[in-house]
Design a protein around this motif. Structure first.
Motif, short mmCIF file in Angstrom:
data_model
loop_
_atom_site.label_atom_id
_atom_site.label_comp_id
_atom_site.label_asym_id
_atom_site.label_seq_id
_atom_site.Cartn_x
_atom_site.Cartn_y
_atom_site.Cartn_z
N SER A 35 33.07 -35.16 -45.71
CA SER A 35 33.62 -33.93 -45.16
C SER A 35 35.10 -33.77 -45.51
N LEU A 36 35.87 -34.86 -45.37
CA LEU A 36 37.30 -34.80 -45.67
C LEU A 36 37.54 -34.53 -47.15
N LEU A 37 36.81 -35.21 -48.02
CA LEU A 37 36.97 -34.99 -49.45
C LEU A 37 36.61 -33.57 -49.85
N SER A 38 35.64 -33.00 -49.17
CA SER A 38 35.17 -31.66 -49.54
C SER A 38 36.21 -30.58 -49.26
N ILE A 39 37.16 -30.87 -48.38
CA ILE A 39 38.18 -29.86 -48.07
C ILE A 39 39.54 -30.22 -48.66
N SER A 40 39.63 -31.37 -49.33
CA SER A 40 40.93 -31.76 -49.92
C SER A 40 40.71 -32.52 -51.22
N THR A 41 39.99 -31.90 -52.15
CA THR A 41 39.73 -32.54 -53.44
C THR A 41 41.04 -32.64 -54.23
N GLU A 42 41.23 -33.78 -54.89
CA GLU A 42 42.46 -34.02 -55.65
C GLU A 42 42.12 -34.26 -57.11
N TYR A 43 42.86 -33.61 -57.99
CA TYR A 43 42.60 -33.67 -59.42
C TYR A 43 43.89 -33.90 -60.20
N TYR A 44 43.76 -34.63 -61.32
CA TYR A 44 44.82 -34.67 -62.32
C TYR A 44 44.64 -33.43 -63.19
N VAL A 45 45.68 -32.64 -63.36
CA VAL A 45 45.60 -31.44 -64.19
C VAL A 45 46.54 -31.61 -65.39
N LEU A 68 32.28 -40.80 -56.69
CA LEU A 68 31.28 -40.11 -55.88
C LEU A 68 30.55 -39.05 -56.71
N LEU A 69 31.30 -38.27 -57.48
CA LEU A 69 30.70 -37.19 -58.27
C LEU A 69 29.82 -37.73 -59.40
N ARG A 70 30.17 -38.89 -59.93
CA ARG A 70 29.31 -39.50 -60.95
C ARG A 70 27.94 -39.86 -60.36
N GLU A 151 27.73 -26.65 -47.70
CA GLU A 151 29.18 -26.44 -47.62
C GLU A 151 29.94 -27.65 -48.14
N VAL A 152 29.51 -28.85 -47.75
CA VAL A 152 30.18 -30.08 -48.17
C VAL A 152 30.03 -30.30 -49.67
N LEU A 153 28.82 -30.16 -50.19
CA LEU A 153 28.59 -30.38 -51.62
C LEU A 153 29.35 -29.35 -52.46
N THR A 154 29.38 -28.13 -52.01
CA THR A 154 30.13 -27.09 -52.73
C THR A 154 31.61 -27.44 -52.78
N GLY A 155 32.15 -27.88 -51.65
CA GLY A 155 33.55 -28.27 -51.62
C GLY A 155 33.85 -29.46 -52.51
N PHE A 159 36.99 -26.89 -57.52
CA PHE A 159 38.44 -27.06 -57.50
C PHE A 159 39.04 -25.70 -57.82
N LYS A 160 39.96 -25.24 -57.01
CA LYS A 160 40.55 -23.91 -57.17
C LYS A 160 39.49 -22.82 -57.15
N GLU A 161 38.51 -23.00 -56.28
CA GLU A 161 37.48 -21.99 -56.03
C GLU A 161 36.50 -21.81 -57.19
#
Length: 345
Positions: A35-45, A68-70, A151-155, A159-161
């Motif tokens: 749940s926490l990751l789904s609302i605060s995903t972090e990425y290297y851009v 997790l995504l793998r 909702e969780v999986l979508t989040g 990234f950036k909607e």
């Protein structure tokens, strides 16, 4: 390589999930963390240069999210594999003993012997899959997830909607999102052409020319699915042209184009220089950059093997070049301090 049984098992595991506790067990991550990751995903851009000189945007998830995504990607790939449309060839898993794998080579093979070829390309493909579209994918069959799971999986996947360029799950989710489109384009092509899609590359081949009206109809079908083509990437080929499908030459057989070998030669030269510098500066310690560079070059050499076989002259030639590049002659590289061009003040 996994078996068909394991693909079916992994697909069933995801399709049996309904509640967040089920996802917790499947992904081996506490539901609170999901749940926490789904609302605060972090990425290297960052950006990397493309062959045409422009920059490609990369959005790579941080290590914890990437792991997790793998795992999620594996289960999604297995589900998609069992329901994939006939036209889809990109980023599809394979199993041991499969006589009809889907990959870049078999995609190109579908267009052998055709007199005319039309290639079209989506614009910013992954970014066209908005958070709302990803939500619809997880809300629809064959998934049986509760609204909270969706909702969780979508989040987690966005990234950036929208789908990011660099996430392990973006290719498979884009495949799910184009299933109906693939079927509609296949129906359109049924009586006039062969159609295949490799991620964002759509190829149509025929023994008759493609008119402007045909291209307009293809574009309209894609637009109806809220997917827009990049007009600068549209390419038509005629009987006398060297035809290219997803980077491969297609004539009476599929082959690796000459430009690929030129670029690979340059890559190996750069790799050799990098390995020499690494040996001098780092000794036995190898940086992540060097490891990644080696993997990239290995991947390109393996691509030759996929197309022409491991016994082909070109594959053996580049394997030899690679082996020399990654094993620098340290004796030749040893230098005394007096060898450097010092100048006095």
């Amino acid at each position: 390589m996994q078996s068909l049984y394991h693909i079916e098992k992994a697909a069933a595991q995801l399709l049996s999930c309904r509640y967040l506790t089920d996802l917790e067990q499947l992904l081996e991550v506490p539901r609170k963390d999901l749940s926490l990751l789904s609302i605060s995903t972090e990425y290297y851009v960052f950006t990397v240069p493309k062959a045409d000189g422009s920059a490609r945007l990369i959005e790579a998830p941080y290590p914890g999210l990437k792991k997790l995504l793998r795992k999620l990607n594996h289960h999604l790939q297995c589900v998609y594999f069992l329901q994939k449309p006939a036209a889809a060839y990109g980023y599809i898993i394979n199993y041991k003993g499969n006589s009809e794998p889907r990959n870049m080579l078999t995609n190109a093979e579908q267009h052998l012997g055709s007199q005319y070829l039309l290639n079209v390309d989506f614009e910013d493909f992954f970014h066209q899959f908005t958070k709302e579209r990803v939500h619809r994918i997880f809300s629809s069959a064959p998934f049986r997830l509760t609204a909270r799971c969706v909702e969780v999986l979508t989040g987690l996947c966005c990234f950036k909607e929208r789908l990011p360029m660099g996430s392990p799950v973006s290719p498979v989710l884009s495949n799910f999102g184009t299933e109906t489109l693939d079927q509609q384009l296949a129906d359109w092509a049924a009586s006039r052409a062969t159609y295949t899609r490799f991620v964002d590359d759509l190829s149509f081949s025929s023994h008759t020319p493609f008119s402007d009206k045909a291209l307009e109809e293809i574009s309209t079908i894609c637009s109806d699915h809220q997917l827009h083509l990049n007009p600068t990437k549209t390419k038509k080929y005629g009987p006398g042209d060297t035809k290219i499908v997803t980077g491969l030459e297609v004539s009476h057989r599929v082959s690796v184009p000459g430009d690929f070998y030129f670029e690979l030669t340059e890559d190996i030269k750069r790799l050799e220089q990098t390995m020499e510098a690494s040996a001098i500066m780092e000794g036995d310690r190898t940086s992540d950059f060097v490891k990644d560079f080696k993997q990239q070059v290995q991947g390109k050499i393996n691509f030759i093997a996929m197309v022409h076989g491991e016994g082909s002259e070109k594959y053996l030639e580049y394997i030899e070049k690679y082996d020399k590049a990654v094993s620098p002659d340290l004796g030749r590289l040893s230098m005394r301090w007096t060898d450097f061009p010092y100048t006095l003040p």
